[in-house]
Design a protein around this motif. Structure first.
Motif, PDB file in Angstrom:
ATOM      1  N   THR A  12      38.515  35.962  42.078  1.00  0.00           N
ATOM      2  CA  THR A  12      37.942  36.353  40.803  1.00  0.00           C
ATOM      3  C   THR A  12      39.001  36.140  39.723  1.00  0.00           C
ATOM      4  O   THR A  12      40.197  36.023  40.018  1.00  0.00           O
ATOM      5  CB  THR A  12      37.535  37.840  40.797  1.00  0.00           C
ATOM      6  OG1 THR A  12      38.734  38.635  40.891  1.00  0.00           O
ATOM      7  CG2 THR A  12      36.599  38.179  41.950  1.00  0.00           C
ATOM      8  N   ILE A  13      38.568  36.117  38.467  1.00  0.00           N
ATOM      9  CA  ILE A  13      39.542  35.953  37.384  1.00  0.00           C
ATOM     10  C   ILE A  13      40.534  37.115  37.386  1.00  0.00           C
ATOM     11  O   ILE A  13      41.739  36.935  37.127  1.00  0.00           O
ATOM     12  CB  ILE A  13      38.845  35.779  36.017  1.00  0.00           C
ATOM     13  CG1 ILE A  13      39.860  35.701  34.876  1.00  0.00           C
ATOM     14  CG2 ILE A  13      37.844  36.881  35.728  1.00  0.00           C
ATOM     15  CD1 ILE A  13      40.750  34.503  34.903  1.00  0.00           C
ATOM     16  N   GLU A  14      40.059  38.302  37.733  1.00  0.00           N
ATOM     17  CA  GLU A  14      40.962  39.460  37.772  1.00  0.00           C
ATOM     18  C   GLU A  14      42.032  39.271  38.857  1.00  0.00           C
ATOM     19  O   GLU A  14      43.213  39.555  38.644  1.00  0.00           O
ATOM     20  CB  GLU A  14      40.184  40.758  38.028  1.00  0.00           C
ATOM     21  CG  GLU A  14      39.382  41.262  36.828  1.00  0.00           C
ATOM     22  CD  GLU A  14      38.064  40.540  36.597  1.00  0.00           C
ATOM     23  OE1 GLU A  14      37.639  39.756  37.492  1.00  0.00           O
ATOM     24  OE2 GLU A  14      37.447  40.751  35.538  1.00  0.00           O
ATOM     25  N   HIS A  20      39.225  36.456  30.500  1.00  0.00           N
ATOM     26  CA  HIS A  20      38.270  35.569  31.169  1.00  0.00           C
ATOM     27  C   HIS A  20      38.405  34.133  30.679  1.00  0.00           C
ATOM     28  O   HIS A  20      38.160  33.183  31.418  1.00  0.00           O
ATOM     29  CB  HIS A  20      36.829  36.023  30.918  1.00  0.00           C
ATOM     30  CG  HIS A  20      36.451  37.276  31.632  1.00  0.00           C
ATOM     31  ND1 HIS A  20      35.618  37.284  32.715  1.00  0.00           N
ATOM     32  CD2 HIS A  20      36.811  38.560  31.415  1.00  0.00           C
ATOM     33  CE1 HIS A  20      35.466  38.530  33.143  1.00  0.00           C
ATOM     34  NE2 HIS A  20      36.176  39.325  32.365  1.00  0.00           N
TER      35      HIS A  20
END
Lengths: 396, 396
Positions: free
Chosen positions: B324-326, B365
């Motif tokens: 994920t971007i996180e 993001h």
């Protein structure tokens, strides 16, 4: 009139095979003299002019011709992108989110957003942008978009037939009638091109043909969004109608390739879209080997490809589309120019536009070899000035 | 001492779950106060300090910790890259080209090249770089490299065992003896880490263990190039010896994953390398799901990954490695810090280093959503100053 020389060019890409070896027309130890926006001389280093730009031994290439963008819109869709990447279902509305934000944005807001994107593109080496409408999908907003776009580029494309808007759901033919009638009347005076998204879920072949025919009757050149999501008849429709370009071409059949190869229609690939949607990359190698004229562009838009970086597209084209760096560089310069029927663009040769990029690199190879690195030391082109004009009169 | 506030932060990534929601510790409408290089307060916007940096509502993240680079080298290998992309055979010498160019470069030349790369990295948001030697492969050049690197970072890694140099061909054990003896003596005083390329064609497990053991005896921390080109025992060797990080990890077996998950060793992925060599991307998702601590870094080097762009690595990690971007953002900040055993880095929380990036975006993001776009509005970190120091005394 003032003349300017770009001097001490270590490696110059002219894209004119008459001037130097290869399709790129390479010269070493060169200089380029221009007057206003036109190249008047290409020669060895040391040519004299009123003003001098020092390339300091670096590589100079023609400015990028980004022949497929949707730069006028409001809002972003980062959440949708993130959900797609994570494989999560997401029904945030897709393109309709952008349509609503764009309709609700003031002229000043749209101008500021466009100016910011143009500056970003300019800094990344782009000197020409085609800009499509298609986030208004009603008469007043489509007209506002093409009018705004026409203030910064001659390559404005009316794409009222981008999608059937919510208020016409189930009545696509009625919407096509609006596009071909009142909307075209409003937009044609500000547009050079007309475009349709010909795909399952958007507009079928008959509807697309109607739109293109109506545009042609108003003197517009033709373009087509074709074969992005699956194989289909769109590419052949575009060729048969003499489109300047059919764009996406992610899926090309043997018949599509054959039709393109025997035509003046350019196949424009948009690899950043395939990157950001996890689509397969198109087989550009096969198209080139068959003799198809190609271009590569960013498709900058908030849904499927939110990048202004032509360099990024070059790196993808080389890694994932089977192009050599020379073919990829040609595709974003002369290729884009051909897709826009603009023989004055994409070259650095006497008579062509003096749009150039000084790379922070000794060779254009670095555009693929150094992915993600901003390699543009300086862009010589009109977009920065046009962006500033766009916002200069606005209230702060 | 002077205090500075980064004020009007629209979205702040602290990487401290105590300060805000999620692993990223997100805050909106925040400000960060720092004194010298240390964060002293994180709070709502409007905190007072001697000097003020205006984030103007944008997103602020911790500076990137690029925990795997080879930034000291001369020459480039664009032709080799281009041949590889075109599928053409190429025997230009590979890493030996870089070794020869680096050996022949003067100290001043190496310093100028390093400074230029540091500035490029700084502008791209990097605030800490690990730098490996490994392009000298003889005692004097390896010593010159680690000495130079140690002037700009504490995270200097002695990688004499990068490859067996030409003059030791067929005598790898003799070269290992040199590395563990005279070369280590010369380099250890300027290094914090020791590293080996443990792979078929480079150094085997026994040789790698000898090198790491010798380094540990000199007080160096351990790192390992592991499982880049195929499956093998390197990852497990690294874990068993307590390496801070095993890097590449393109091929991970179930046993490798299990070993990593039960350890303090970080798995560092280098996706730009896989991009530029057309290797498969590692399955980072699987590692994370198994509880492995991960980092993502550039591996900036002239052979297999000539990029300083951590953002580019984030975009690849999200698209092609299943993060994920996180997770990707954490991997290039706290993840890199963990790989370097530097708890003071990678966070914006009281006591941590005040290394931050103001993004030209409302949200992190965009680092994946806008691939190829330079989104760093401003980097607050030490690398620009160190680059300038490096070249300030040099003859022009």
């Amino acid at each position: 009139m003032t003349t300017t020389v770009i001097d001490d060019i270590g490696l110059l890409v002219t894209n004119d095979p008459v001037l130097g070896p290869g399709e790129l027309g390479l010269l070493t130890g060169a200089s380029v003299v221009f007057e206003e926006e036109t190249v008047i001389s290409v020669g060895p280093r040391g040519q004299i002019a009123d003003e001098r730009i020092d390339a300091a031994g670096r590589c100079v290439i023609p400015g990028f011709v980004d022949s497929h963008t949707h730069l006028v819109f409001a809002g972003d869709r980062a959440e949708e992108f993130t959900a797609r990447m994570a494989g999560r279902p997401y029904d945030g509305g897709g393109i309709r989110v952008t349509t609503e934000a764009t309709r609700n944005a003031s002229d000043a807001e749209l101008a500021r957003l466009l100016a910011a994107r143009l500056l970003e593109a300019h800094r990344a080496g782009t000197t020409t942008v085609e800009i499509k409408s298609g986030y208004g999908l009603d008469v007043p907003t489509e007209e506002r978009i093409v009018t705004l776009a026409s203030r910064v580029t001659t390559e404005t494309t009316f794409l009222g037939a981008h999608l059937v808007p919510a208020e016409y759901e189930g009545r696509a033919d009625d919407y096509v009638e609006l596009v071909c009638g009142e909307m075209l009347d409003a937009c044609a005076p500000h547009s050079r091109w007309i475009d349709v998204f010909c795909e399952t879920g958007a507009f079928d072949v008959d509807q697309s043909r109607r739109v293109l025919t109506a545009g042609r009757a108003r003197g517009l050149g033709l373009r087509l969004h074709a074969n992005q999501l699956g194989p289909g008849p769109a590419v052949r429709l575009g060729v048969s109608m003499g489109c300047g370009s059919v764009d996406h071409c992610t899926y090309l059949s043997d018949d599509d390739i054959e039709a393109l190869a025997g035509s003046d229609t350019v196949a424009t690939f948009l690899p950043a879209t395939d990157f950001s949607t996890r689509q397969p990359y198109p087989d550009a190698r096969r198209a080139v080997d068959a003799g198809v004229d190609i271009a590569v562009a960013t498709n900058c838009n908030p849904g499927s490809s939110y990048t202004t970086s032509v360099s990024f597209c070059i790196a993808l084209a080389v890694r994932d589309m089977g192009l050599t760096i020379e073919e990829a560089l040609a595709a974003v310069t002369v290729g884009g120019a051909r897709a826009l029927r603009r023989p004055d663009l994409g070259r650095l040769t006497p008579g062509s536009r003096a749009h150039a990029v000084i790379l922070e690199a000794p060779s254009y190879h670095h555009l693929a070899y150094r992915p993600g690195v901003p390699l543009v030391a300086r862009t010589i082109g009109p977009l920065e000035g046009r962006a500033r004009q766009l916002t200069s009169g606005l209230p702060t």
